[in-house]
Design an enzyme around this catalytic site. Structure first.
Site, mmCIF file in Angstrom:
data_model
loop_
_atom_site.group_PDB
_atom_site.id
_atom_site.type_symbol
_atom_site.label_atom_id
_atom_site.label_comp_id
_atom_site.label_asym_id
_atom_site.label_seq_id
_atom_site.Cartn_x
_atom_site.Cartn_y
_atom_site.Cartn_z
ATOM 1 N N LYS A 1 0.854 -1.181 0.000
ATOM 2 C CA LYS A 1 0.000 0.000 0.000
ATOM 3 C C LYS A 1 0.893 1.234 0.000
ATOM 4 O O LYS A 1 1.718 1.419 0.900
ATOM 5 C CB LYS A 1 -0.909 -0.014 1.233
ATOM 6 C CG LYS A 1 -1.769 1.235 1.346
ATOM 7 C CD LYS A 1 -2.774 1.139 2.475
ATOM 8 C CE LYS A 1 -3.510 2.449 2.660
ATOM 9 N NZ LYS A 1 -4.509 2.383 3.719
ATOM 10 N N LYS B 1 -2.209 -1.579 -3.780
ATOM 11 C CA LYS B 1 -3.067 -0.402 -3.705
ATOM 12 C C LYS B 1 -2.231 0.866 -3.787
ATOM 13 O O LYS B 1 -1.227 0.949 -3.085
ATOM 14 C CB LYS B 1 -3.815 -0.450 -2.374
ATOM 15 C CG LYS B 1 -4.716 0.730 -2.136
ATOM 16 C CD LYS B 1 -5.244 0.685 -0.740
ATOM 17 C CE LYS B 1 -6.030 1.941 -0.495
ATOM 18 N NZ LYS B 1 -6.489 2.051 0.846
HETATM 19 C C1 PBG Z 1 -7.354 3.378 5.588
HETATM 20 C C2 PBG Z 1 -7.631 3.333 4.151
HETATM 21 C C3 PBG Z 1 -7.440 4.323 3.161
HETATM 22 C C4 PBG Z 1 -7.993 3.794 1.984
HETATM 23 C C5 PBG Z 1 -8.447 2.521 2.277
HETATM 24 N N1 PBG Z 1 -8.194 2.245 3.609
HETATM 25 C C6 PBG Z 1 -6.926 5.698 3.241
HETATM 26 C C7 PBG Z 1 -5.561 5.984 3.621
HETATM 27 O O1 PBG Z 1 -4.727 5.100 3.809
HETATM 28 O O2 PBG Z 1 -5.303 7.176 3.776
HETATM 29 C C8 PBG Z 1 -8.076 4.487 0.661
HETATM 30 C C9 PBG Z 1 -9.154 4.011 -0.235
HETATM 31 C C10 PBG Z 1 -9.448 4.904 -1.376
HETATM 32 O O3 PBG Z 1 -8.804 5.939 -1.625
HETATM 33 O O4 PBG Z 1 -10.387 4.564 -2.092
HETATM 34 N N2 PBG Z 1 -6.051 3.467 5.969
#
Ligand code: PBG
Length: 324
Positions: free
Chosen positions: A195, A248
């Site tokens: 991520k 992601k």
């Molecule tokens: C929680 C999380 C995030 C997203 C999914 N889980 C945001 C982040 O890490 O700031 C992003 C999902 C999206 O942008 O559609 N940590």
């Protein structure tokens, strides 16, 4: 085979030929639909930069889940926005937290769809970071305990799968151990393994009210410039017991999805995040792109790169097209 013996255009002549040799087939089976749940009743608030998406109270959420199921989509992913946030993210793991209530209600009313829960703390902390703050930064190991407790509380409420997204080192192992000790050895973990610290989460942070109040997430989420490190991150999660690994965002990281496909034999998920959705929607609204075709092309490219599962705000729209 060289031209003129080989002419690739021969097999592009008409749609029947194209259908016959099509390599990648997007299916409704591949899709997961993310939803945002808030406390209260009869609340349905549009999310500005994500047209067609809402923060919903549980009554509306249940209807949306029912609709998702009727479209043939196998799973939803839930994000909760609590009434109150605090330093300890208490709303994340209490029995009557927003997610725990939502999961119970969905399981009761719409039993035949998978409910996946996002396991993170940023929606629940007053500072908006994904873990416990110590000395101005997120402390890894104290956060692990809270994540594990949160995942167990989701499983207790009836979640079919938990999806840790906090990017703490060791989070998959901590959650696996917590689930097993609590008797949920059969609850799978979909790990947000690679991520990235991405600006494409922008619209989501409005939806989840989870923007960090100071600093950024670069001390725990990955540097967008790194590819080999993604493989190391995934390796760790596999070793710690992940059942599904995730990359992601999706579109700016198709190379990472492809590398993951080549190096690991676990199911791979890719998150087509809020900013990727917003870009296509905005261009379509301006009349600059054919929104439907852009959506299908983007989703197909994620599958072609190697994803088995695509988490996307387009899930319902794509399912409508795929079901035709
Ligand atoms: C929680 C999380 C995030 C997203 C999914 N889980 C945001 C982040 O890490 O700031 C992003 C999902 C999206 O942008 O559609 N940590």
């Amino acid at each position: 085979m060289n031209f003129p013996d080989y002419r690739p255009r021969r097999l592009r002549k008409n749609e029947n030929f194209r259908r016959m040799i099509r390599e990648t087939k997007l299916s409704v089976d591949d899709l997961v639909y993310p939803l945002f749940v808030v406390p209260g009743k009869d609340r349905k608030k549009p999310i500005n930069a994500m047209p067609g998406n809402f923060q919903m109270s549980i009554d509306h959420l249940v209807k949306e889940v029912q609709k998702t199921k009727e479209l043939g989509i196998p799973a939803v992913l839930l994000f909760g926005i609590p009434d109150k946030k605090d330093e300890l993210a208490s709303g994340a793991f209490t029995r009557d937290g927003i997610i725990q209530q939502a999961v119970r209600r969905i399981k009761d009313k719409v039993p035949d769809i998978l409910v996946i829960t996002d396991v993170c703390l940023c929606e629940y902390t007053s500072h908006g970071h994904c873990g416990m703050i110590e000395k101005g930064d997120v402390d890894n190991d104290t956060t692990l305990e809270v994540l594990s407790e949160t995942a167990v509380s989701h499983a207790k409420a009836g979640a079919d799968m938990v999806a840790p997204s906090a990017m703490m080192d060791g989070q998959v192992a901590a959650i696996r151990e917590g689930l097993d000790e609590a008797g949920y050895e059969n609850t799978p973990i979909m790990a947000y393994s690679a991520k990235y610290a991405s600006c494409f989460y922008g619209p989501f942070r409005e939806a989840a009210e989870s923007a960090p109040q100071f600093g950024d997430r670069k001390t725990y989420q990955m540097d967008p410039a790194n590819g080999d490190e993604a493989i190391r991150e995934i390796q760790l999660d596999v070793a710690e017991g992940a059942d599904i690994i995730m990359v992601k965002p999706a579109l700016p990281y198709l190379d990472i999805i492809r590398r993951a496909r080549e190096e690991f034999d676990l199911p791979i998920a890719a998150y087509n995040v809020s900013g990727e959705f917003a870009m296509i929607r905005a261009a379509a609204q301006l009349g600059w792109l054919d929104g439907e075709r852009a959506m299908m092309e983007a989703l197909t490219s994620i599958k072609r790169a190697g994803a088995d599962i695509i988490l996307t705000y387009f899930a319902q729209d794509a399912a409508r097209i795929l079901g035709k």
